[in-house]
Each structure stands twice: as structure tokens, then as C-alpha cells.
Enzyme design. Structure first.
Site, mmCIF file in Angstrom:
data_model
loop_
_atom_site.group_PDB
_atom_site.id
_atom_site.type_symbol
_atom_site.label_atom_id
_atom_site.label_comp_id
_atom_site.label_asym_id
_atom_site.label_seq_id
_atom_site.Cartn_x
_atom_site.Cartn_y
_atom_site.Cartn_z
ATOM 1 N N ASP A 75 -5.854 2.109 10.323
ATOM 2 C CA ASP A 75 -7.279 1.792 10.467
ATOM 3 C C ASP A 75 -7.528 1.283 11.894
ATOM 4 O OD1 ASP A 75 -9.909 1.333 9.596
ATOM 5 O OD2 ASP A 75 -9.461 -0.652 8.844
ATOM 6 N N LYS B 283 -7.705 6.819 10.069
ATOM 7 C CA LYS B 283 -9.150 6.588 10.268
ATOM 8 C C LYS B 283 -9.359 6.360 11.756
ATOM 9 C CE LYS B 283 -10.864 3.768 6.511
ATOM 10 N NZ LYS B 283 -11.276 2.387 6.129
ATOM 11 N N ASP C 287 0.162 3.266 4.391
ATOM 12 C CA ASP C 287 -0.882 3.921 3.602
ATOM 13 C C ASP C 287 -2.021 4.448 4.474
ATOM 14 O OD1 ASP C 287 -1.794 1.383 4.270
ATOM 15 O OD2 ASP C 287 -2.240 0.750 2.223
ATOM 16 N N GLY D 298 0.776 -1.242 0.000
ATOM 17 C CA GLY D 298 0.000 0.000 0.000
ATOM 18 C C GLY D 298 0.802 1.285 0.000
HETATM 19 P P1 IMP Z 1 -5.188 -2.022 10.425
HETATM 20 O O1 IMP Z 1 -4.317 -3.108 10.945
HETATM 21 O O2 IMP Z 1 -6.648 -2.284 10.670
HETATM 22 O O3 IMP Z 1 -4.793 -0.630 10.892
HETATM 23 O O4 IMP Z 1 -5.132 -2.121 8.862
HETATM 24 C C1 IMP Z 1 -4.208 -1.508 8.140
HETATM 25 C C2 IMP Z 1 -4.204 -2.038 6.726
HETATM 26 O O5 IMP Z 1 -5.512 -2.418 6.243
HETATM 27 C C3 IMP Z 1 -3.762 -0.918 5.826
HETATM 28 O O6 IMP Z 1 -2.370 -0.905 5.724
HETATM 29 C C4 IMP Z 1 -4.445 -1.256 4.529
HETATM 30 O O7 IMP Z 1 -3.646 -2.136 3.793
HETATM 31 C C5 IMP Z 1 -5.721 -1.943 4.936
HETATM 32 N N1 IMP Z 1 -6.846 -0.994 4.921
HETATM 33 C C6 IMP Z 1 -7.489 -0.475 5.981
HETATM 34 N N2 IMP Z 1 -8.471 0.371 5.600
HETATM 35 C C7 IMP Z 1 -8.422 0.398 4.248
HETATM 36 C C8 IMP Z 1 -9.190 1.109 3.240
HETATM 37 O O8 IMP Z 1 -10.108 1.904 3.492
HETATM 38 N N3 IMP Z 1 -8.846 0.857 1.951
HETATM 39 C C9 IMP Z 1 -7.850 0.005 1.598
HETATM 40 N N4 IMP Z 1 -7.106 -0.667 2.500
HETATM 41 C C10 IMP Z 1 -7.400 -0.477 3.812
HETATM 42 MG MG MG Z 2 -1.139 -1.567 4.071
#
Ligand code: IMP
Ligand code: MG
Length: 177
Positions: A101, A129, A98, A43
Site C-alpha cells: 500500500d 496499490k 498480502d 495477512g
Molecule cells: P503499507 O505499509 O501502507 O504498505 O501497509 C501494508 C499493510 O497495511 C498491509 O500488509 C496490510 O496489512 C495493510 N493494508 C493496506 N491496505 C489494505 C487493504 O486495502 N485492506 C486490508 N489491509 C490493508
Molecule cells: Mg500485512
């Protein structure tokens, strides 16, 4: 491809100016510290390429590739598909991601890298986010705070598609079904 996008959330112009701003801020904060930027694949690839062209201090770069273990979300376990090739002991590490989340991925990655005794670890993410956060991890640098919508483009995918869009867009809901 464009027909699958409901609306443009962040335009090319907005991306360009915010990413440049972040590069200048990081250059100022890490002057003389020779940081190592660690990009989280896939990403990060467009964001990091643009960001690095606005960093005008001595630094190095490396990449990692990670994915979540399916079925073990609650433990926050993350699979390392590609590890660092550089030694980060005593270095100032800047993780380039990127989107932040739930924070599960970066929380795991940060703890993992802490184990290698870097001088410091900072997080630079294109988007944050915060409404979805589960793990206690915060961005030191972010370009945009985004709402709880699934976004694609500028490196971000849905099922490996849309990474090549030059802007950040919100996918049409019917694409998920
Ligand atoms: P986390 O571990 O939930 O913070 O997820 C992080 C990863 O999930 C990011 O590096 C992205 O690859 C993917 N991700 C989370 N939200 C989105 C989105 O809205 N679009 C695309 N990829 C996302
Ligand atoms: Mg990612």
C-alpha cells in the site's frame, strides 16, 4: 459477513490462476538458489499457503509479524512482533506480503533484513496499490494491481474480521463509520 461486502473485486478462480502463475515464475527464477520465503503475518497466511503449493524447487520458509507504531507514521517505524527464527545470511530472501500500500512496512522490513546480509531480497505481493505509495519500494512479483479501495478477504482483514472470505472483496462504506 457477506452482507458487509459491496462487491467481489477478485474471484476465487482469478486468485487461483494468478497465484499459480506466480509460483511457477518464482520457481523458474530461483531454480538452484534455495530461496527462503519470509511471510509477513497475519495477512499473508492464505496467499502464502496457496503460493507455496505452486513452488516446485528446494526452498525454506519463515515468518515475521509486524505492526506500525501508532503516532510515528512519518518516521516509517515498524514494530517487530515476531522476528525470524532462521539465519538469512547469504540466502535469497523472498518476502511474501498480502498488499503493498504506502510501502512503509515493506520499506522498513527490507532495510531491516538487509542488515543481516542476505544474498538478495525480493518482494512477492498478492496485490499492489501503486496509487498510495509513499516509500520507494517496488514489488518484484505481484498478482493484481488494485485501485485505492479498502479490500478484505483471502487473509486480509478489517479490524481482524473477514480474513476467512475465500475471495477479495470491497467493504461497504458504512462498515467504516
Ligand atoms: P503499507 O505499509 O501502507 O504498505 O501497509 C501494508 C499493510 O497495511 C498491509 O500488509 C496490510 O496489512 C495493510 N493494508 C493496506 N491496505 C489494505 C487493504 O486495502 N485492506 C486490508 N489491509 C490493508
Ligand atoms: Mg500485512
Amino acid at each position: 459477513m457477506k452482507k458487509d461486502i459491496e462487491r467481489v473485486l477478485i474471484s476465487e478462480e482469478e486468485l487461483e490462476s494468478k497465484v499459480a502463475e506466480m509460483g511457477q515464475k518464482i520457481s523458474h527464477d530461483f531454480e538452484g538458489k534455495d530461496p527462503i520465503f519470509v511471510g509477513v503475518l497475519k495477512g499473508c497466511f492464505i496467499f502464502m499457503a496457496d503460493l507455496m503449493r505452486h513452488v516446485d524447487i528446494n526452498c525454506s520458509m519463515d515468518f515475521m509479524a509486524v505492526s506500525s507504531y501508532s503516532g510515528t507514521r512519518s518516521t516509517g517505524a515498524v514494530k517487530i512482533n515476531k522476528d525470524l527464527s532462521e539465519d538469512i545470511e547469504g540466502r535469497h530472501v523472498i518476502i511474501v506480503e498480502d498488499i503493498l500500500d504506502s510501502g512503509v512496512t515493506l520499506n522498513y522490513l527490507k532495510n531491516y533484513l538487509e542488515g543481516r546480509n542476505p544474498a538478495s531480497i525480493s518482494i512477492a505481493t498478492l496485490m499492489d496499490k501503486p496509487s498510495r505509495r509513499k516509500a520507494p519500494v517496488y514489488a518484484d512479483y505481484f498478482c493484481f494491481e488494485v485501485p485505492d479501495a479498502f479490500v478484505v478477504g483471502y487473509g486480509l482483514d478489517y479490524n481482524e474480521r473477514y480474513r476467512n472470505l475465500p475471495y477479495i472483496g470491497v467493504l461497504k462504506p458504512e462498515i467504516y463509520s
